[in-house]
Design an enzyme around this catalytic site. Structure first.
Site, PDB file in Angstrom:
ATOM      1  N   PHE A 140      -0.613  -1.816   4.016  1.00  0.00           N
ATOM      2  CA  PHE A 140      -0.375  -0.598   3.231  1.00  0.00           C
ATOM      3  C   PHE A 140       1.060  -0.087   3.371  1.00  0.00           C
ATOM      4  CE2 PHE A 140      -4.670   0.302   5.327  1.00  0.00           C
ATOM      5  CZ  PHE A 140      -5.359  -0.508   4.455  1.00  0.00           C
ATOM      6  N   CYS A 141       1.941  -0.812   4.072  1.00  0.00           N
ATOM      7  CA  CYS A 141       3.268  -0.285   4.441  1.00  0.00           C
ATOM      8  C   CYS A 141       3.105   1.008   5.232  1.00  0.00           C
ATOM      9  CB  CYS A 141       4.142  -0.048   3.208  1.00  0.00           C
ATOM     10  SG  CYS A 141       4.610  -1.563   2.361  1.00  0.00           S
ATOM     11  N   ASN A 142       1.991   1.138   5.926  1.00  0.00           N
ATOM     12  CA  ASN A 142       1.689   2.361   6.672  1.00  0.00           C
ATOM     13  C   ASN A 142       0.837   1.987   7.878  1.00  0.00           C
ATOM     14  OD1 ASN A 142       0.691   4.807   7.652  1.00  0.00           O
ATOM     15  ND2 ASN A 142       0.637   5.734   5.626  1.00  0.00           N
TER      16      ASN A 142
END
Length: 215
Positions: A2-4
């Site tokens: 999620f790039c998170n």
């Protein structure tokens, strides 16, 4: 994922110890290590953008129908619960996806604005999403990679008043006219600036000295 990493850890219910083990094993963002010591390292994210085609959308909708929209009973019959890693045993209870909230990010690298009512959809996506960015004196975009506090700038859009209010803790807010995004402006009296985003050259309108001094 999620790039998170934080959201990924929460969703997969991984402990801090699990995250450290994955890091020590060499796991990095975008690698091909789906499992480390039997635990998942990420999930599948689908992103829609300007270049997305109808065929792309049809394909993901078909996948969602086939993989997610069957009843929980039907899906559970396909799963061998005993073979599911402990970190995923909570997933069968959440088989049916739901859209809970929609956010847009009016200014690149700044905070989100939560949509609470109907919202216009344009040929480039949701109205005002990624409509602005902050640049330095050379015209280069400033992102959280260089200024992490950008995430603390919270935009509040008021479509009825045609303004976007920028807020930051401990500071008086400042407003930007939405008419710039709608191109309902006097181009002769507005500075046109050029910048670069992800190797693409872009042009935009200068929002004026007041907001520049505030930033």
């Amino acid at each position: 994922c999620f790039c998170n990493p934080g959201a990924c850890q929460w969703f997969l219910k991984l402990s801090n110890k699990d995250i450290h083990k994955q890091y020590e094993s060499g796991h990095i963002c975008s690698d091909y290590n789906d499992l480390i010591q039997g635990l998942p390292t990420g999930a599948v994210r689908v992103s829609f953008g300007y270049m997305t085609t109808v065929q792309n959308v049809d394909k993901i909708v078909t996948m969602i129908k086939e993989c997610y929209l069957a009843s929980p009973e039907e899906r559970l019959q396909r799963l061998d619960i005993q073979k599911i890693p402990n970190a995923l045993k909570h997933i069968p209870e959440r088989l049916k996806p739901k859209m809970m909230e929609i956010y847009i990010y009016p200014i690149k690298s700044c905070g989100a604005f939560k949509i609470t009512d109907s919202w216009p959809l344009t040929n480039t996506g949701l109205l005002y999403d990624r409509g602005w960015m902050i640049v330095n004196s050379s015209g280069m975009a400033i992102t959280q990679k260089h200024q992490s506090r950008l995430c603390l700038i919270r935009p509040i859009i008021n479509r009825h008043k045609a303004i976007m209010e920028l807020t930051f803790t401990g500071m008086k807010s400042v407003c930007v006219s939405l008419e710039i995004a709608s191109k309902k402006i006097d181009v002769i009296n507005t500075s046109l600036c050029h910048s670069k985003v992800c190797d693409d050259m872009v042009s935009g309108y200068d929002c004026g000295d007041e907001v520049a001094n505030w930033l």
